[in-house]
Design a protein around this motif. Structure first.
Motif, PDB file in Angstrom:
ATOM      1  N   LEU A   1       0.830  -1.211   0.000  1.00 47.11           N
ATOM      2  CA  LEU A   1       0.000   0.000   0.000  1.00 47.11           C
ATOM      3  C   LEU A   1       0.862   1.258   0.000  1.00 47.11           C
ATOM      4  CD1 LEU A   1      -3.089  -0.339   2.367  1.00 47.11           C
ATOM      5  CD2 LEU A   1      -3.058   0.158  -0.069  1.00 47.11           C
TER       6      LEU A   1
ATOM      7  N   LEU B   1      -5.665  -0.384  -7.693  1.00 41.50           N
ATOM      8  CA  LEU B   1      -6.354   0.850  -7.301  1.00 41.50           C
ATOM      9  C   LEU B   1      -7.481   0.534  -6.321  1.00 41.50           C
ATOM     10  CD1 LEU B   1      -6.692   2.974 -10.574  1.00 41.50           C
ATOM     11  CD2 LEU B   1      -5.156   3.344  -8.657  1.00 41.50           C
ATOM     12  N   SER B   2      -8.191  -0.581  -6.576  1.00 37.21           N
ATOM     13  CA  SER B   2      -9.303  -0.966  -5.688  1.00 37.21           C
ATOM     14  C   SER B   2      -8.824  -1.180  -4.266  1.00 37.21           C
ATOM     15  CB  SER B   2      -9.960  -2.261  -6.170  1.00 37.21           C
ATOM     16  OG  SER B   2     -10.572  -2.051  -7.395  1.00 37.21           O
TER      17      SER B   2
ATOM     18  N   PRO C   1      -6.580  -2.268 -12.409  1.00 37.43           N
ATOM     19  CA  PRO C   1      -7.582  -1.642 -11.521  1.00 37.43           C
ATOM     20  C   PRO C   1      -7.699  -2.300 -10.155  1.00 37.43           C
ATOM     21  CG  PRO C   1      -8.642  -2.758 -13.358  1.00 37.43           C
ATOM     22  CD  PRO C   1      -7.185  -2.778 -13.646  1.00 37.43           C
TER      23      PRO C   1
ATOM     24  N   ALA D   1      -6.296   0.202  -2.707  1.00 38.30           N
ATOM     25  CA  ALA D   1      -6.023   1.498  -2.068  1.00 38.30           C
ATOM     26  C   ALA D   1      -7.345   2.182  -1.706  1.00 38.30           C
ATOM     27  CB  ALA D   1      -5.209   2.380  -3.008  1.00 38.30           C
ATOM     28  N   GLU D   2      -8.294   2.129  -2.637  1.00 35.06           N
ATOM     29  CA  GLU D   2      -9.625   2.730  -2.405  1.00 35.06           C
ATOM     30  C   GLU D   2     -10.282   2.072  -1.195  1.00 35.06           C
ATOM     31  OE1 GLU D   2     -11.978   2.348  -5.942  1.00 35.06           O
ATOM     32  OE2 GLU D   2     -13.791   3.078  -4.954  1.00 35.06           O
TER      33      GLU D   2
ATOM     34  N   VAL E   1      -2.225   7.536 -15.042  1.00 33.84           N
ATOM     35  CA  VAL E   1      -3.316   6.637 -14.622  1.00 33.84           C
ATOM     36  C   VAL E   1      -4.619   7.051 -15.316  1.00 33.84           C
ATOM     37  CG1 VAL E   1      -4.776   5.953 -12.646  1.00 33.84           C
ATOM     38  CG2 VAL E   1      -2.285   5.989 -12.401  1.00 33.84           C
TER      39      VAL E   1
ATOM     40  N   TRP F   1      -8.850   0.525   1.325  1.00 33.41           N
ATOM     41  CA  TRP F   1      -8.195   0.888   2.591  1.00 33.41           C
ATOM     42  C   TRP F   1      -8.765   2.208   3.103  1.00 33.41           C
ATOM     43  CZ3 TRP F   1      -5.520   4.931   4.659  1.00 33.41           C
ATOM     44  CH2 TRP F   1      -4.949   4.694   5.904  1.00 33.41           C
ATOM     45  N   ILE F   2      -8.877   3.209   2.209  1.00 38.79           N
ATOM     46  CA  ILE F   2      -9.405   4.517   2.616  1.00 38.79           C
ATOM     47  C   ILE F   2     -10.857   4.359   3.081  1.00 38.79           C
ATOM     48  CG2 ILE F   2      -9.904   6.878   1.907  1.00 38.79           C
ATOM     49  CD1 ILE F   2      -7.696   6.692  -0.158  1.00 38.79           C
TER      50      ILE F   2
ATOM     51  N   GLY G   1      -6.742   4.739 -17.971  1.00 39.63           N
ATOM     52  CA  GLY G   1      -8.125   4.359 -17.670  1.00 39.63           C
ATOM     53  C   GLY G   1      -8.934   4.207 -18.949  1.00 39.63           C
TER      54      GLY G   1
ATOM     55  N   PHE H   1       0.303   4.206  -2.732  1.00 44.83           N
ATOM     56  CA  PHE H   1       0.013   5.615  -2.407  1.00 44.83           C
ATOM     57  C   PHE H   1       1.161   6.522  -2.868  1.00 44.83           C
ATOM     58  CE2 PHE H   1      -3.031   3.944   0.933  1.00 44.83           C
ATOM     59  CZ  PHE H   1      -4.162   4.389   0.272  1.00 44.83           C
TER      60      PHE H   1
ATOM     61  N   LEU I   1       0.815   7.279  -6.435  1.00 45.24           N
ATOM     62  CA  LEU I   1      -0.272   8.225  -6.736  1.00 45.24           C
ATOM     63  C   LEU I   1       0.031   9.645  -6.226  1.00 45.24           C
ATOM     64  CD1 LEU I   1      -3.386   5.987  -5.911  1.00 45.24           C
ATOM     65  CD2 LEU I   1      -2.293   6.360  -8.131  1.00 45.24           C
TER      66      LEU I   1
END
Lengths: 122, 122
Positions: free
Chosen positions: A8, A79-80, A76, A82-83, A24, A85-86, A28, A12, A15
């Motif tokens: 992670l 990215l999922s 993706p 990381a999303e 990114v 975790w937030i 997409g 991050f 990004l």
């Protein structure tokens, strides 16, 4: 990746740069060659390649070379993660806020009941 | 003071470290004093304070000093913005994947229709 937390950190970090986030955004819309990706950026190719390396090392993108053309594509699922975790951190915070609101409402109702009892007394 | 509209680069950079993510995890359960936050970490206080500074500069947390006690709390709106950025990138990618699937299905149906016409011919 052996350590999920270390992974992670890399995602991050990848990004945490506007050029890498722009890459990114472009990926997409579909896979692209390195030269097509690099074209809109006013940047020397070696510097651009470093950004791609950071993205690829983190697992946000992957690349494949066929002949002399290297093509990049988004991953993706990375990215999922990381999303997610937030979202989990927000969920903990929101659950606490909900409990706090419920507790405040209970105190308020207790105050109202006490006031009513007071008024009933002669 | 941390800026409410802190740049996404700073937010992602703040989250790119396991200690800082652990602090976010603890603060999700409610505000805490710096000393209470620092206690579980085997780290000198100045190093720990640097992590808090990175988090506060990014807008992920805010802090307030009353007397000699500085208390930190999470700013979930900042986390939401980072989460939303990732979600938007995924949405673009998923919309493209859906269009690709629809296109592949259309090609498949066209192939089937062509085969049927061929078989009908003498």
């Amino acid at each position: 990746m052996a350590n999920q937390y270390a992974h992670l950190s890399e995602v991050f970090y990848a990004l945490a740069d506007p050029t890498r986030r722009a890459i990114v955004g472009v990926l997409g819309r579909g896979p692209a060659s390195v030269s097509a990706l690099a074209a809109p950026f006013a940047m020397a190719l070696p510097s651009f390649m470093k950004h791609l390396c950071v993205l690829e090392r983190s697992g946000v993108i992957r690349s494949n070379k066929v002949g002399r053309v290297r093509t990049c594509e988004l991953r993706p699922k990375t990215l999922s993660r990381a999303e997610q975790w937030i979202a989990e951190q927000r969920a903990v915070w929101e659950a606490r806020t909900d409990r706090m609101s419920a507790f405040a409402e209970r105190l308020h109702q207790e105050d109202l009941s006490r006031d009513k009892r007071k008024h009933r007394q002669p």
